[in-house]
Design a protein around this motif. Structure first.
Motif, PDB file in Angstrom:
ATOM      1  N   SER A   1       0.836  -1.198   0.000  1.00  0.00           N
ATOM      2  CA  SER A   1       0.000   0.000   0.000  1.00  0.00           C
ATOM      3  C   SER A   1       0.876   1.254   0.000  1.00  0.00           C
ATOM      4  CB  SER A   1      -0.925   0.016   1.225  1.00  0.00           C
ATOM      5  OG  SER A   1      -1.735  -1.127   1.268  1.00  0.00           O
ATOM      6  N   PRO A   2       1.654   1.477  -1.069  1.00  0.00           N
ATOM      7  CA  PRO A   2       2.570   2.630  -1.095  1.00  0.00           C
ATOM      8  C   PRO A   2       1.855   3.968  -1.091  1.00  0.00           C
ATOM      9  CG  PRO A   2       2.465   1.583  -3.252  1.00  0.00           C
ATOM     10  CD  PRO A   2       1.748   0.678  -2.297  1.00  0.00           C
ATOM     11  N   GLY A   3       0.615   4.014  -1.601  1.00  0.00           N
ATOM     12  CA  GLY A   3      -0.140   5.260  -1.571  1.00  0.00           C
ATOM     13  C   GLY A   3      -0.388   5.733  -0.157  1.00  0.00           C
ATOM     14  N   LEU A   4      -0.662   4.790   0.737  1.00  0.00           N
ATOM     15  CA  LEU A   4      -0.850   5.110   2.150  1.00  0.00           C
ATOM     16  C   LEU A   4       0.442   5.654   2.750  1.00  0.00           C
ATOM     17  CD1 LEU A   4      -2.663   4.991   4.675  1.00  0.00           C
ATOM     18  CD2 LEU A   4      -1.913   2.631   5.009  1.00  0.00           C
ATOM     19  N   ALA A   5       1.575   5.118   2.297  1.00  0.00           N
ATOM     20  CA  ALA A   5       2.875   5.536   2.820  1.00  0.00           C
ATOM     21  C   ALA A   5       3.180   6.991   2.473  1.00  0.00           C
ATOM     22  CB  ALA A   5       3.982   4.621   2.276  1.00  0.00           C
ATOM     23  N   VAL A   6       3.064   7.357   1.202  1.00  0.00           N
ATOM     24  CA  VAL A   6       3.381   8.734   0.805  1.00  0.00           C
ATOM     25  C   VAL A   6       2.316   9.704   1.309  1.00  0.00           C
ATOM     26  CG1 VAL A   6       2.214   8.696  -1.451  1.00  0.00           C
ATOM     27  CG2 VAL A   6       4.227  10.138  -1.125  1.00  0.00           C
ATOM     28  N   GLY A   7       1.056   9.274   1.353  1.00  0.00           N
ATOM     29  CA  GLY A   7       0.003  10.124   1.896  1.00  0.00           C
ATOM     30  C   GLY A   7       0.227  10.424   3.357  1.00  0.00           C
ATOM     31  N   ASN A   8       0.683   9.428   4.106  1.00  0.00           N
ATOM     32  CA  ASN A   8       0.974   9.607   5.525  1.00  0.00           C
ATOM     33  C   ASN A   8       2.094  10.625   5.730  1.00  0.00           C
ATOM     34  OD1 ASN A   8       1.183   9.179   8.330  1.00  0.00           O
ATOM     35  ND2 ASN A   8       2.633   7.515   8.047  1.00  0.00           N
ATOM     36  N   ALA A   9       3.154  10.524   4.921  1.00  0.00           N
ATOM     37  CA  ALA A   9       4.308  11.418   5.079  1.00  0.00           C
ATOM     38  C   ALA A   9       3.943  12.860   4.750  1.00  0.00           C
ATOM     39  CB  ALA A   9       5.452  10.939   4.191  1.00  0.00           C
TER      40      ALA A   9
ATOM     41  N   ALA B   1     -10.502   2.094   3.662  1.00  0.00           N
ATOM     42  CA  ALA B   1     -10.406   2.636   2.302  1.00  0.00           C
ATOM     43  C   ALA B   1     -11.136   1.755   1.307  1.00  0.00           C
ATOM     44  CB  ALA B   1      -8.934   2.782   1.907  1.00  0.00           C
ATOM     45  N   VAL B   2     -10.969   0.449   1.453  1.00  0.00           N
ATOM     46  CA  VAL B   2     -11.642  -0.496   0.554  1.00  0.00           C
ATOM     47  C   VAL B   2     -13.158  -0.433   0.752  1.00  0.00           C
ATOM     48  CG1 VAL B   2     -11.958  -2.932   0.021  1.00  0.00           C
ATOM     49  CG2 VAL B   2      -9.652  -2.030   0.393  1.00  0.00           C
ATOM     50  N   ALA B   3     -13.586  -0.348   2.007  1.00  0.00           N
ATOM     51  CA  ALA B   3     -15.020  -0.337   2.311  1.00  0.00           C
ATOM     52  C   ALA B   3     -15.721   0.892   1.751  1.00  0.00           C
ATOM     53  CB  ALA B   3     -15.230  -0.421   3.823  1.00  0.00           C
ATOM     54  N   PHE B   4     -15.046   2.051   1.803  1.00  0.00           N
ATOM     55  CA  PHE B   4     -15.653   3.288   1.320  1.00  0.00           C
ATOM     56  C   PHE B   4     -15.326   3.572  -0.143  1.00  0.00           C
ATOM     57  CE2 PHE B   4     -16.002   4.123   5.864  1.00  0.00           C
ATOM     58  CZ  PHE B   4     -17.241   4.739   5.945  1.00  0.00           C
ATOM     59  N   GLY B   5     -14.485   2.747  -0.739  1.00  0.00           N
ATOM     60  CA  GLY B   5     -14.154   2.921  -2.139  1.00  0.00           C
ATOM     61  C   GLY B   5     -13.302   4.133  -2.430  1.00  0.00           C
ATOM     62  N   VAL B   6     -12.495   4.586  -1.453  1.00  0.00           N
ATOM     63  CA  VAL B   6     -11.600   5.721  -1.680  1.00  0.00           C
ATOM     64  C   VAL B   6     -10.161   5.200  -1.734  1.00  0.00           C
ATOM     65  CG1 VAL B   6     -13.157   7.333  -0.543  1.00  0.00           C
ATOM     66  CG2 VAL B   6     -11.372   6.209   0.794  1.00  0.00           C
ATOM     67  N   SER B   7      -9.273   6.044  -2.244  1.00  0.00           N
ATOM     68  CA  SER B   7      -7.888   5.619  -2.389  1.00  0.00           C
ATOM     69  C   SER B   7      -7.177   5.595  -1.043  1.00  0.00           C
ATOM     70  CB  SER B   7      -7.140   6.573  -3.333  1.00  0.00           C
ATOM     71  OG  SER B   7      -6.962   7.840  -2.738  1.00  0.00           O
ATOM     72  N   GLU B   8      -6.186   4.729  -0.946  1.00  0.00           N
ATOM     73  CA  GLU B   8      -5.367   4.668   0.262  1.00  0.00           C
ATOM     74  C   GLU B   8      -4.611   5.978   0.463  1.00  0.00           C
ATOM     75  OE1 GLU B   8      -3.003   1.318  -0.631  1.00  0.00           O
ATOM     76  OE2 GLU B   8      -4.598  -0.141  -0.273  1.00  0.00           O
TER      77      GLU B   8
ATOM     78  N   LEU C   1      -3.544  10.717   3.779  1.00  0.00           N
ATOM     79  CA  LEU C   1      -3.434  12.171   3.883  1.00  0.00           C
ATOM     80  C   LEU C   1      -4.316  12.752   4.973  1.00  0.00           C
ATOM     81  CD1 LEU C   1      -3.394  13.007   0.072  1.00  0.00           C
ATOM     82  CD2 LEU C   1      -1.590  13.649   1.682  1.00  0.00           C
ATOM     83  N   THR C   2      -5.330  12.032   5.391  1.00  0.00           N
ATOM     84  CA  THR C   2      -6.292  12.578   6.358  1.00  0.00           C
ATOM     85  C   THR C   2      -6.222  11.845   7.698  1.00  0.00           C
ATOM     86  OG1 THR C   2      -7.995  11.168   5.325  1.00  0.00           O
ATOM     87  CG2 THR C   2      -7.860  13.456   4.593  1.00  0.00           C
ATOM     88  N   VAL C   3      -6.912  10.714   7.801  1.00  0.00           N
ATOM     89  CA  VAL C   3      -7.035  10.010   9.084  1.00  0.00           C
ATOM     90  C   VAL C   3      -5.679   9.608   9.648  1.00  0.00           C
ATOM     91  CG1 VAL C   3      -8.006   8.004  10.256  1.00  0.00           C
ATOM     92  CG2 VAL C   3      -9.321   9.155   8.462  1.00  0.00           C
ATOM     93  N   VAL C   4      -4.883   8.920   8.840  1.00  0.00           N
ATOM     94  CA  VAL C   4      -3.595   8.414   9.330  1.00  0.00           C
ATOM     95  C   VAL C   4      -2.621   9.551   9.589  1.00  0.00           C
ATOM     96  CG1 VAL C   4      -1.653   6.892   8.815  1.00  0.00           C
ATOM     97  CG2 VAL C   4      -3.962   6.225   8.135  1.00  0.00           C
ATOM     98  N   ALA C   5      -2.588  10.537   8.679  1.00  0.00           N
ATOM     99  CA  ALA C   5      -1.655  11.656   8.834  1.00  0.00           C
ATOM    100  C   ALA C   5      -1.933  12.450  10.102  1.00  0.00           C
ATOM    101  CB  ALA C   5      -1.735  12.565   7.612  1.00  0.00           C
ATOM    102  N   ILE C   6      -3.194  12.767  10.342  1.00  0.00           N
ATOM    103  CA  ILE C   6      -3.542  13.518  11.552  1.00  0.00           C
ATOM    104  C   ILE C   6      -3.230  12.690  12.792  1.00  0.00           C
ATOM    105  CG2 ILE C   6      -5.447  14.526  12.865  1.00  0.00           C
ATOM    106  CD1 ILE C   6      -6.753  15.234  10.171  1.00  0.00           C
TER     107      ILE C   6
END
Length: 324
Positions: free
Chosen positions: A65-73, A199-206, A211-216
């Motif tokens: 899940s690299p999208g989650l990684a860069v979004g988090n940073a 993310a899978v359940a709501f159909g949004v990108s990782e 960028l939102t939940v995990v980052a905050i």
């Protein structure tokens, strides 16, 4: 759906607690090893507050899940400036007179511009990840060299006061370093699993979840440590935490994740998220710098403006989720 949500909540709570214990233990251990207060403040405390981002992003990359990684940073960088620095300056104006912090902020701007160049093709390749880590190693080396010089600095004085007020035996320091690190790994796994499932359940990108939940969530240790520093009137620690954490997020967190697996970012990361991160970095510099060499206050109006930009960005990201 209940289990992923509980995993995210439990993961965040455990992540915040374990990060604090890890930083306390690592700082005390570093002092027992003879590291200078400047080096402990910039590397152990400043970069240590990025331990949650590092663990989450590395585990996300390992699990595909690299999208989650860069979004988090990048999301954490935005939250650090807007939420952490903005909210703290809104509570009380921050006095800035540290040469260390003023030298680090132009470096952060240069690093941010470097990552923008890397994102032009929509990827962070392994070679680019290696470059990011090489720059981080170079900055750490320069910090070690600089730490050997004995110069008076407000940031150094505040770190020394923290270390003196929080004594810890060698055994306890090692224990809390290991316990904190272990729990960081466990809580990060919980958080990544829950975030990906949501993310899978709501159909949004990782990426958006990162960028939102995990980052905050992973920025909460910075917020807690900054409010604590504000209570002790250690203003240099607040800005030092934000600058050091953002440097480590941009170089170390993305670099480690990119070495594990090349990260496809897409054009929206450059034109939306990176651009917001760049603008907020520039604003932080303008608010913190005193061009006449005097002590500069980041006042409540400036703090409120940073917080407003963060809230506007977050609301926009929520609207993207709702629209999808």
């Amino acid at each position: 759906m209940l289990m992923p949500v509980l995993a995210v909540l439990l993961g965040l709570v455990l992540l915040i607690w374990s990060a604090e214990k890890f930083i306390d233990g690592a700082a005390a251990t570093s002092r027992w090893l003879g590291l200078s207060p400047l080096l402990i403040g910039m590397l152990v405390i400043g970069f240590g507050t990025s331990a949650p981002e590092m663990m989450v992003s590395v585990l996300a990359a390992i699990q595909g899940s690299p999208g989650l990684a860069v979004g988090n940073a990048y999301g954490s960088n935005i939250a650090n400036i807007g939420l952490v620095l903005g909210a703290v300056a809104l509570l009380a104006p921050l006095a800035v007179d540290s040469g260390v912090v003023r030298r680090e902020m132009p470096v952060l701007l240069a690093v941010t511009l470097l990552t923008g160049w890397m994102l032009l093709d929509g990827w962070v390749s392994r070679w680019e990840a290696v470059l990011l880590l090489a720059v981080l190693v170079l900055l750490i080396t320069i910090s070690i060299i600089y730490s050997r010089s004995s110069q008076d600095d407000a940031f150094v004085d505040e770190v020394s006061a923290i270390l003196e007020n929080q004594p810890m035996s060698r055994g306890n320091a090692l224990m809390w370093t290991l316990v904190g690190l272990t729990l960081l790994i466990i809580s990060s796994r919980l958080l990544v699993w829950g975030a990906v499932d949501i993310a899978v359940a709501f159909g949004v990108s990782e990426l958006i979840i990162g960028l939102t939940v995990v980052a905050i969530g992973t920025s909460l240790p910075e917020l807690a440590s900054s409010i604590s520093a504000l209570r002790r009137k250690e203003h240099e620690m607040v800005l030092g935490n934000v600058v050091g954490s953002n440097l480590f997020n941009t170089l170390g967190v993305v670099g480690l994740a990119g070495i594990i697996v090349p990260i496809e970012t897409g054009s929206e990361v450059l034109t939306r998220d990176w651009l917001v991160m760049l603008v907020m970095t520039v604003m932080m510099m303008l608010f913190a710098f005193s061009w006449r060499g005097r002590t500069r206050l980041i006042n409540r109006w400036e703090g409120g403006f940073l917080l407003l930009v963060f809230v506007a960005y977050t609301l926009y990201m929520i609207s993207v989720v709702v629209a999808s």
